[in-house]
Design an enzyme around this catalytic site. Structure first.
Site, PDB file in Angstrom:
ATOM      1  N   GLU A 177      75.513  25.815  12.678  1.00  0.00           N
ATOM      2  CA  GLU A 177      76.656  26.445  13.115  1.00  0.00           C
ATOM      3  C   GLU A 177      78.047  26.080  11.904  1.00  0.00           C
ATOM      4  O   GLU A 177      78.973  25.497  12.482  1.00  0.00           O
ATOM      5  CB  GLU A 177      77.156  25.951  14.464  1.00  0.00           C
ATOM      6  N   ASN A 219      71.460  27.606  10.473  1.00  0.00           N
ATOM      7  CA  ASN A 219      71.126  27.860  11.731  1.00  0.00           C
ATOM      8  C   ASN A 219      72.679  28.464  12.409  1.00  0.00           C
ATOM      9  O   ASN A 219      73.477  27.587  12.317  1.00  0.00           O
ATOM     10  CB  ASN A 219      70.593  27.012  12.606  1.00  0.00           C
ATOM     11  N   HIS A 255      71.522  33.102  21.785  1.00  0.00           N
ATOM     12  CA  HIS A 255      71.442  32.726  22.963  1.00  0.00           C
ATOM     13  C   HIS A 255      72.408  34.107  23.694  1.00  0.00           C
ATOM     14  O   HIS A 255      73.450  34.389  23.582  1.00  0.00           O
ATOM     15  CB  HIS A 255      72.417  31.795  23.098  1.00  0.00           C
ATOM     16  N   GLU A 283      66.582  29.827  18.800  1.00  0.00           N
ATOM     17  CA  GLU A 283      67.153  29.188  20.130  1.00  0.00           C
ATOM     18  C   GLU A 283      67.085  30.345  21.497  1.00  0.00           C
ATOM     19  O   GLU A 283      67.975  30.307  21.884  1.00  0.00           O
ATOM     20  CB  GLU A 283      68.553  28.685  19.906  1.00  0.00           C
ATOM     21  N   ASP A 285      67.428  32.428  24.402  1.00  0.00           N
ATOM     22  CA  ASP A 285      67.355  32.593  25.801  1.00  0.00           C
ATOM     23  C   ASP A 285      68.167  33.681  26.103  1.00  0.00           C
ATOM     24  O   ASP A 285      69.005  34.269  25.739  1.00  0.00           O
ATOM     25  CB  ASP A 285      67.720  31.334  26.607  1.00  0.00           C
TER      26      ASP A 285
HETATM   27  O1  G3I Z   1      73.643  11.814  26.041  1.00  0.00           O
HETATM   28  C1  G3I Z   1      73.649  11.960  27.736  1.00  0.00           C
HETATM   29  C2  G3I Z   1      72.974  10.822  28.354  1.00  0.00           C
HETATM   30  O2  G3I Z   1      73.262   9.651  27.870  1.00  0.00           O
HETATM   31  C3  G3I Z   1      72.869  11.112  29.590  1.00  0.00           C
HETATM   32  O3  G3I Z   1      72.075  10.205  30.384  1.00  0.00           O
HETATM   33  C4  G3I Z   1      72.513  12.423  30.161  1.00  0.00           C
HETATM   34  C5  G3I Z   1      72.794  12.814  31.159  1.00  0.00           C
HETATM   35  O4  G3I Z   1      72.823  14.136  31.838  1.00  0.00           O
HETATM   36  O5  G3I Z   1      73.412  13.416  29.293  1.00  0.00           O
HETATM   37  C6  G3I Z   1      73.160  13.300  27.993  1.00  0.00           C
HETATM   38  O6  G3I Z   1      73.823  14.052  27.082  1.00  0.00           O
HETATM   39  C7  G3I Z   1      73.443  15.580  27.290  1.00  0.00           C
HETATM   40  C8  G3I Z   1      72.750  15.875  25.949  1.00  0.00           C
HETATM   41  O7  G3I Z   1      72.373  17.441  25.818  1.00  0.00           O
HETATM   42  C9  G3I Z   1      71.491  15.135  25.705  1.00  0.00           C
HETATM   43  O8  G3I Z   1      71.293  15.025  24.494  1.00  0.00           O
HETATM   44  C10 G3I Z   1      74.631  16.382  27.589  1.00  0.00           C
HETATM   45  O9  G3I Z   1      74.861  16.117  28.843  1.00  0.00           O
HETATM   46  C11 G3I Z   1      74.191  17.943  27.429  1.00  0.00           C
HETATM   47  O10 G3I Z   1      75.415  18.594  27.574  1.00  0.00           O
HETATM   48  C12 G3I Z   1      73.574  18.228  26.046  1.00  0.00           C
HETATM   49  O11 G3I Z   1      73.696  19.444  25.832  1.00  0.00           O
HETATM   50  C13 G3I Z   1      72.893  19.941  24.652  1.00  0.00           C
HETATM   51  C14 G3I Z   1      73.598  20.587  23.944  1.00  0.00           C
HETATM   52  O12 G3I Z   1      73.012  21.298  22.666  1.00  0.00           O
HETATM   53  C15 G3I Z   1      74.919  19.549  23.329  1.00  0.00           C
HETATM   54  O13 G3I Z   1      75.818  20.277  22.679  1.00  0.00           O
HETATM   55  C16 G3I Z   1      71.707  20.818  25.127  1.00  0.00           C
HETATM   56  O14 G3I Z   1      70.755  19.958  26.000  1.00  0.00           O
HETATM   57  C17 G3I Z   1      71.083  21.555  24.192  1.00  0.00           C
HETATM   58  O15 G3I Z   1      70.308  22.426  24.466  1.00  0.00           O
HETATM   59  C18 G3I Z   1      72.295  22.054  23.235  1.00  0.00           C
HETATM   60  O16 G3I Z   1      71.680  22.546  22.044  1.00  0.00           O
HETATM   61  C19 G3I Z   1      72.433  23.504  21.112  1.00  0.00           C
HETATM   62  C20 G3I Z   1      71.740  23.504  20.009  1.00  0.00           C
HETATM   63  O17 G3I Z   1      71.425  22.125  19.447  1.00  0.00           O
HETATM   64  C21 G3I Z   1      72.765  24.208  18.678  1.00  0.00           C
HETATM   65  N1  G3I Z   1      73.004  25.582  19.396  1.00  0.00           N
HETATM   66  C22 G3I Z   1      73.506  25.534  20.430  1.00  0.00           C
HETATM   67  C23 G3I Z   1      72.658  24.903  21.625  1.00  0.00           C
HETATM   68  C24 G3I Z   1      73.396  25.054  22.980  1.00  0.00           C
HETATM   69  O18 G3I Z   1      74.571  24.438  23.015  1.00  0.00           O
END
Ligand code: G3I
Length: 384
Positions: A177, A219, A255, A283, A285
């Site tokens: 990004e 990406n 997305h 990615e 969906d």
């Molecule tokens: O790290 C905490 C953890 O300590 C806690 O226990 C847990 C409880 O819910 O949350 C954890 O954090 C979450 C994290 O993913 C896990 O590493 C966050 O709440 C959650 O919001 C976070 O979301 C991820 C997001 O990237 C973050 O920006 C999504 O799962 C993931 O699908 C998303 O992926 C990104 C790609 O990498 C790049 N492109 C966009 C895509 C969607 O945002």
């Protein structure tokens, strides 16, 4: 001719009997019963078991983003991955905050789990991701950096991670990004602010030195359809190729919103393959406004079909990865409240029409002579 569905049901369990299921699903089985032909149509989940063979027959990988916890604890989750996909991407665990949570302290448990799982099951791995403005550890995000020190930190991180998985991760999202959400400007992230716009080329050189055989990707999202952001990324990438910077692929995150899936995805991809790069839907969906209706899911089936078909149209599109295993694991409901149902399996792990849409797209005749799995075309002039 009478048609009937096979009995039994919603099981999407582990690979036991996989060969039998696959054989059963390869095509409608024609039985001769006292002179009457009976077509036994495949169950949706059995039909889905055709996906790995179908994807390979086109020379592409069909991938899925995985999370470490369910991979470790949830047999049904693992089974869905093993039975339907040919590559995996770590949804979170290879990101900087997880890999190097404290300066100089690496945590390999998550990345190792994903890479080992893939090796055990013959799956490819897309590495995700090196430089991103999100999910940075505090020491990095809040550090008071000058260019020399940050440059050394980036080089060390990229080198350490990529050397560890050299030969086991075929492609890396090195730059994630790089443009502002709405584009077309370059994102004013930590890297840009401290190192300037050439942070991209410098990081790609570090990555290439660490693993010369890995395909190095940029990406991005919002580039799947014509517009200023798509043009800005194209200009950025074309400039890198012209300079001979080792960039090998562009990931179209994809997305999508139900009802708004672009129809010029293949056209956008071709711009990069014309430069000698490979491309991936990295990615995928398709989120749907709640409440989700059967009609929405039927339409979503076509949308998944069309994305796969777009990839197949483009020689040099090597991978389509869906962003999560089931709707219970998707990032969508948390990030876009009021939308849901974005993936090919529902929250009860049942296959949705979208899965059949992918099977349909991959089942079509006239398969292209795509690059063999693992083939990584290099841009002209790229560093050896
Ligand atoms: O790290 C905490 C953890 O300590 C806690 O226990 C847990 C409880 O819910 O949350 C954890 O954090 C979450 C994290 O993913 C896990 O590493 C966050 O709440 C959650 O919001 C976070 O979301 C991820 C997001 O990237 C973050 O920006 C999504 O799962 C993931 O699908 C998303 O992926 C990104 C790609 O990498 C790049 N492109 C966009 C895509 C969607 O945002």
């Amino acid at each position: 001719m009478a048609a009937q569905r096979t009995a039994g049901g919603g099981g999407t369990g582990p690979v036991n009997g996989k060969g039998v299921l696959l054989a059963a699903a390869l095509c409608a089985v024609i039985l001769t019963v006292t002179g009457v032909l009976v077509a036994v149509l495949p169950e949706p989940e059995q039909e889905g078991h055709r996906l790995p063979a179908l994807a390979r027959s086109h020379g592409i990988d069909l991938g899925v983003a995985v999370a470490v916890d369910p991979l470790d604890r949830d047999r049904r989750y693992r089974g869905l991955v093993e039975d339907h996909y040919t590559s995996v991407t770590a949804e979170n665990t290879m990101k900087w905050e997880h890999v190097q949570p404290e300066r100089g302290e690496y945590d390999w448990s998550g990345p190792d789990a994903v890479v080992d799982f893939a090796a055990d099951n013959g799956l490819g791995v897309r590495g995700h991701t090196m430089l991103w403005h999100n999910q940075q550890p505090a020491w990095l995000a809040e550090g008071d950096w000058d260019a020399e020190e940050l440059s050394a930190v980036v080089h060390e991180h990229v080198t350490t991670v990529m050397e560890r998985y050299r030969g086991r991760i075929g492609a890396w999202d090195v730059i994630n990004e790089p443009l502002e959400d709405g584009g077309p400007q370059m994102r004013r992230n930590l890297w840009y602010e401290v190192l300037g716009p050439d942070y991209i080329a410098r990081t790609l050189y570090s990555a290439h030195a660490a693993d010369p055989d890995a395909a190095l990707y940029i990406n991005e999202f919002g580039i799947e359809s014509a517009g200023p952001k798509a043009d800005a990324l194209y200009d950025l990438v074309a400039g890198l190729v012209e300079r001979g910077v080792p960039v090998h692929g562009v990931g179209f995150q994809s997305h999508f919103v139900h009802g708004n899936v672009p129809d010029d995805l293949a056209e956008q991809m071709r711009r990069y393959t014309d430069l000698g790069l490979e491309v991936a839907v990295s990615e995928l969906d398709v989120r749907v406004d709640a409440p989700v209706t059967d009609e929405d899911l039927r339409e979503q089936r076509q949308e998944y079909h069309d994305v796969l078909a777009a990839c197949l149209e483009v020689e040099g599109c090597v991978n389509v990865t869906v962003w999560g295993v089931t709707d219970a694991h998707s990032w969508i409901p948390e990030w876009f409240p009021g939308t849901d149902a974005a993936l090919p399996f529902d929250t009860a792990y049942r296959p949705k029409p979208a899965l059949s849409g992918m099977v349909d797209a991959l089942s079509r005749r006239g398969r292209r002579p795509g690059p063999a799995r693992g083939a990584r075309p290099r841009p002209p002039g790229a560093a050896p």
